[in-house]
Structures are given as structure tokens and as C-alpha cells.
Write an enzyme that holds these catalytic residues in place. Structure first.
Site, PDB file in Angstrom:
ATOM      1  N   HIS A  78      -7.781 -66.217  24.706  1.00  0.00           N
ATOM      2  CA  HIS A  78      -8.474 -65.036  24.195  1.00  0.00           C
ATOM      3  C   HIS A  78      -8.003 -63.847  25.036  1.00  0.00           C
ATOM      4  CE1 HIS A  78     -12.033 -62.375  23.787  1.00  0.00           C
ATOM      5  NE2 HIS A  78     -12.287 -63.025  22.677  1.00  0.00           N
TER       6      HIS A  78
ATOM      7  N   ASP B 284     -11.556 -71.185  31.168  1.00  0.00           N
ATOM      8  CA  ASP B 284     -12.356 -70.414  30.222  1.00  0.00           C
ATOM      9  C   ASP B 284     -13.100 -71.430  29.359  1.00  0.00           C
ATOM     10  OD1 ASP B 284     -13.366 -69.118  28.041  1.00  0.00           O
ATOM     11  OD2 ASP B 284     -11.599 -67.853  27.695  1.00  0.00           O
TER      12      ASP B 284
ATOM     13  N   GLN C 114     -15.573 -71.787  24.706  1.00  0.00           N
ATOM     14  CA  GLN C 114     -15.678 -72.603  23.489  1.00  0.00           C
ATOM     15  C   GLN C 114     -15.942 -74.078  23.791  1.00  0.00           C
ATOM     16  OE1 GLN C 114     -15.927 -71.326  20.578  1.00  0.00           O
ATOM     17  NE2 GLN C 114     -15.053 -69.293  20.827  1.00  0.00           N
TER      18      GLN C 114
ATOM     19  N   LYS D  63     -22.833 -67.998  22.720  1.00  0.00           N
ATOM     20  CA  LYS D  63     -22.126 -68.975  21.887  1.00  0.00           C
ATOM     21  C   LYS D  63     -22.779 -70.351  21.961  1.00  0.00           C
ATOM     22  CE  LYS D  63     -17.582 -66.828  22.653  1.00  0.00           C
ATOM     23  NZ  LYS D  63     -17.312 -66.053  21.444  1.00  0.00           N
TER      24      LYS D  63
ATOM     25  N   CYS E   8      -9.237 -61.875  18.537  1.00  0.00           N
ATOM     26  CA  CYS E   8      -9.025 -61.479  19.941  1.00  0.00           C
ATOM     27  C   CYS E   8      -8.004 -62.374  20.607  1.00  0.00           C
ATOM     28  CB  CYS E   8     -10.330 -61.468  20.736  1.00  0.00           C
ATOM     29  SG  CYS E   8     -11.533 -60.355  20.059  1.00  0.00           S
TER      30      CYS E   8
HETATM   31  N1  7TS Z   1     -12.774 -66.830  25.726  1.00  0.00           N
HETATM   32  C1  7TS Z   1     -12.803 -67.495  24.562  1.00  0.00           C
HETATM   33  C2  7TS Z   1     -12.067 -68.799  24.437  1.00  0.00           C
HETATM   34  C3  7TS Z   1     -13.537 -66.972  23.495  1.00  0.00           C
HETATM   35  O1  7TS Z   1     -13.571 -67.642  22.339  1.00  0.00           O
HETATM   36  C4  7TS Z   1     -14.220 -65.745  23.651  1.00  0.00           C
HETATM   37  C5  7TS Z   1     -14.950 -65.098  22.520  1.00  0.00           C
HETATM   38  C6  7TS Z   1     -14.168 -65.118  24.904  1.00  0.00           C
HETATM   39  C7  7TS Z   1     -13.423 -65.689  25.908  1.00  0.00           C
HETATM   40  C8  7TS Z   1     -14.906 -63.865  25.181  1.00  0.00           C
HETATM   41  O2  7TS Z   1     -16.286 -64.104  25.170  1.00  0.00           O
HETATM   42  P1  7TS Z   1     -17.304 -62.915  25.326  1.00  0.00           P
HETATM   43  O3  7TS Z   1     -18.645 -63.541  25.225  1.00  0.00           O
HETATM   44  O4  7TS Z   1     -17.029 -62.291  26.661  1.00  0.00           O
HETATM   45  O5  7TS Z   1     -17.017 -61.966  24.207  1.00  0.00           O
HETATM   46  N2  7TS Z   1     -14.479 -65.438  21.260  1.00  0.00           N
HETATM   47  C9  7TS Z   1     -14.777 -64.816  20.112  1.00  0.00           C
HETATM   48  C10 7TS Z   1     -14.276 -65.257  18.891  1.00  0.00           C
HETATM   49  O6  7TS Z   1     -13.542 -66.209  18.754  1.00  0.00           O
HETATM   50  N3  7TS Z   1     -14.729 -64.433  17.920  1.00  0.00           N
HETATM   51  O7  7TS Z   1     -15.501 -63.500  18.483  1.00  0.00           O
HETATM   52  C11 7TS Z   1     -15.540 -63.719  19.847  1.00  0.00           C
END
Ligand code: 7TS
Length: 417
Positions: A127, A204, A207, A230, A370
């Protein structure tokens, strides 16, 4: 609940008020869980309870409300600690989200430990929030960023990883599960490789932590980042896990209230872990609600959550075989794959597909997710993505597949195909 038994999805669905919502005349089919999950009543109620009964600041009051709020806030930290089998509550730092957790490592540990000529290794599946902080660090320090490529079957090229991780590698930053491909990476193997050369492993877990059993000690990672939103929790709160011995010597990032021990007009000293990394009034309500989310998932059992998602993903992969014009991204079987199915259509833009499905009450994500470099490396600029969670059913996969067939028919009648 009995361990090993399948999830009682209908009972779970009853806990999620939003799932009975109508969207464009249809019952909502929510398949955008990789972006954010829905929230059960138990999580929503914990927010209401906090604000209605014991809203107060933490770590500073002698009055009852402050003591209750502090206990609940720290209790939630302990729940997260147990959920990922971290060695101590001090190794759990509350942040705003995964992005902030990753940036924290880039601006503290990496700022202090990465220099000119050093190497940072990451992957083609990240991401943006696990690429851009490392690019910026590499610019600031004159370091080199190496990107482990994706194989033709949508997995990480572990041979290339072995070549890239050398004496010069200071940190490997890799996603545990790709938000686009669904691939589950062998982060333990990466951790072992970088430890052999004296570097650190940052995972990370945005997910993975919501969807599978995760044990940070078994993975032997030095850092793990994830977001509550999430995994049934509220927005605005995330976690950075760090090995206590690393956090202990890591410089602070943000300065202010709560993170200090003593301040004079000339100087300051730092509070103990984890408060050293939590400057200012924290996100108390959402931390407590994250504890409620973790309770909910722990009660279900993460092995059962994973089994449910494997089953629904296998079902969806099978159904997708009959669709016209669709190309899947990532592994085509559930081995090493979580509940994410990304796809492109030969001639319909993913945004058009997403809009057509929305007319049927189906929520999917479209665009670059992203992960622009990854999506572009597949020769496309945009993909559609369905991602599943504990409350999704095979019947909803059928609704999606019927919706895609309907969209295909509509666009071909309109002369677009
Ligand atoms: N890393 C991964 C693997 C992610 O899927 C996401 C968010 C992030 C980091 C960032 O997370 P945040 O909570 O800081 O925003 N992924 C997604 C997505 O797949 N669609 O919207 C956000």
C-alpha cells in the site's frame, strides 16, 4: 462458541445494524471490507457507554471518572496485546491508523538507524503507506530502496528477496497480506533473513490482523502496524506493536503532554513505554471500542474467521471462472490468499462496474487501491475489488456475480462492448 465449528453468519449479521440498510432499493451487499469493516452493536455501544457514563481524560485524574477511563483505556491495550500475542502491554502503542504506525517507524527507528548507502527492502505489493515513507527516508538519508517483485502467480519472489537482503539492509518492510492481490506473504522467512544480517522486520498487518490468527512472537517481527477500523473497530485509531527492547531505545517522535517524565525550561526527559510514543490526550473512546472489537473477534476465534473467509473466497474464485471478460489479479486459488478478489474487465472501466453494482446495492472498491505501482504493473490503471468478512455469505457472492453479469449485459446492449 465451539472451536472448529463454522461461524454462525446469520447470528453475526444480526449484530451489524448497517447490514439491514437499503441502498438504491436493495438490501446492502457490503463487499468493501478491505477498505473498512462494518461495526457490531457491541463496538458502537462501547462508544456510547464511554461518552454517557465515564467520559474523562486518562492518566491524570484522581476522580472516579478518570480512574474508570484510565482502566478501560489500559484494559483495551491489554486486549490488543493478547490478541496478537505481544510480550507486554508496553509493546502496544496507540496511533491513528496503519499509516501513522508505519510513519512512526520511518521517523523514529529508521531516522536514527538508516544512513547513506544503507538499504531498505520493501515489496511490489505494498500500500502507498508502506512505500512512500521509505522513499522519503531514502531521499533524506541517501539510502537505497529495493522492491521485491511479484511472481507470475501473484506471490512474492522469495529468491529475489534472498538476493536483496544483504549486509547493507537495515529494514525490511512488507505487507503480511496484500490489499489488492490477497496474497499472504511469508513474513517470518523475511524476518529470519533480515535478522541474519542484523536488520529489523516491519510487518504491515492492516489486512492480516483483522482476518487471521496473528502471533507477533511466532512471526518474530520487530514491528507490526494495523488499523482498528478494518477489524470491526472505529476509525481514527491504530496500533504499532514493537519489540520492547527496540522501543526502549527508540527516540520519541511527537513531543508534548503524557510522553514526558520531567520538563524544565531547558530540557525534558521521556516517560516510560508506551506513553513515550503517545503525546497528548489520546483517542480514549476509540481505544476502548477497539478493545470491544477485539473481544468480538476473539470470541469468534480467529482460526474460524480465517476458515470462513477461505471458504467464501474459494467459492467466489470458482464462480468468477464463469464470468466473461474478467481478469483476476493475484493467486487464483485460496492457498496463501485472503478474502480479497481484485479484477479488471476487458472493456468496462472498473468505476463503471462499481457504479452499476451500486445501483444494485452492492458496495465494492474500484480504482488503484492506494497501490498504484502494483496495479500499473499489471498493465491497468484501475481494478475492481470485492473483499469479504465475517458477515458475508455465499449468497452475497451470487448477488455480486449476478450483478456483474447484469452490468456486462447492460454495457454490451448500450454498445459499449
Ligand atoms: N496497508 C495496507 C495493506 C492497507 O490495506 C491499508 C488500507 C493501509 C496500509 C492503510 O491503512 P490506513 O488505516 O492507515 O488507511 N487499505 C485500504 C484499501 O485497500 N482500501 O482503502 C484502504
Amino acid at each position: 462458541m465451539a472451536s472448529g465449528a463454522p461461524l454462525d453468519v446469520q447470528r453475526i449479521r444480526a449484530d451489524f445494524p448497517i447490514l439491514s440498510r437499503q441502498v438504491n432499493g436493495h438490501t446492502l451487499t457490503y463487499l468493501d471490507n478491505a477498505a473498512t469493516s462494518q461495526k457490531p452493536t457491541q463496538v458502537i455501544q462501547s462508544l456510547v457507554d464511554y461518552y454517557e457514563r465515564y467520559n474523562s481524560n486518562v492518566h491524570r485524574g484522581v476522580h472516579t471518572l478518570s480512574i474508570e477511563a484510565t482502566e478501560a483505556y489500559e484494559d483495551a491495550r491489554g486486549k490488543v496485546q493478547r490478541f496478537i500475542n505481544a510480550p507486554s502491554p508496553e509493546s502496544i502503542i496507540w496511533t491513528r491508523n496503519t499509516s501513522e504506525s508505519l510513519n512512526l517507524v520511518a521517523y523514529t527507528w529508521a531516522e536514527a538507524n538508516v544512513g547513506a548507502g544503507d538499504e531498505i527492502v520493501t515489496t511490489a505489493m505494498e500500500h502507498h503507506s508502506d512505500i512512500v515513507p521509505w522513499q522519503q527516508l531514502a531521499y533524506r538519508k541517501g539510502a537505497t530502496l529495493k522492491i521485491i517483485r511479484e511472481t507470475e502467480t501473484g506471490r512474492l519472489d522469495m529468491e529475489q528477496a534472498a538476493e536483496f537482503i544483504t549486509e547493507r539492509t537495515k529494514i525490511v518492510a512488507a505487507t503480511h497480506m496484500s490489499n489488492v492481490l490477497g496474497t499472504v506473504n511469508d513474513v517470518k522467512a523475511l524476518a529470519d533473513a533480515v535478522h541474519r544480517v542484523g536488520g529489523v522486520m516491519l510487518v504491515d498487518g492492516a489486512q492480516s490482523v483483522p482476518h487471521m490468527p496473528v502471533d507477533v512472537q511466532a512471526l518474530d517481527c520487530d514491528f507490526m502496524a494495523f488499523s482498528a477500523h478494518k477489524m470491526l473497530g472505529p476509525t481514527g485509531i491504530g496500533v504499532l506493536y514493537g519489540k520492547p527492547e527496540i522501543l526502549e531505545v527508540m527516540p520519541p517522535w511527537m513531543f508534548g503532554g503524557d510522553m514526558i517524565l520531567e520538563v524544565t525550561f531547558e530540557d525534558a526527559s521521556w516517560n516510560d513505554l508506551p506513553y513515550r510514543f503517545e503525546a497528548g490526550t489520546p483517542n480514549i473512546a476509540d481505544a476502548i471500542a477497539t478493545g470491544a472489537a477485539v473481544d468480538y473477534l476473539a470470541e469468534l476465534g480467529m482460526d474460524r474467521v480465517w476458515a470462513h473467509e477461505q471458504q467464501i473466497t474459494a467459492y467466489a474464485l470458482d464462480k468468477f471462472k464463469d464470468l466473461n471478460g474478467i481478469t483476476l489479479l493475484g493467486p487464483r486459488e485460496v492457498e496463501d490468499k485472503g478474502a480479497v478478489i481484485s479484477f479488471s474487465h476487458d472493456s468496462v472501466h472498473s468505476h463503471d462496474l462499481g457504479t452499476a453494482l451500486d445501483q444494485l446495492g452492492i458496495a465494492i472498491r474500484t480504482g488503484h487501491h492506494c497501490a498504484m505501482p502494483l496495479v500499473r504493473s499489471h498493465g491497468i490503471i484501475s481494478a475492481a475489488r470485492a473483499s469479504f468478512y465475517i458477515y458475508n455469505t455465499e449468497a452475497e457472492v451470487d448477488i455480486l456475480v449476478d450483478g456483474l453479469n447484469e452490468a456486462e449485459e447492460y454495457f454490451s446492449k448500450a454498445g459499449i462492448l
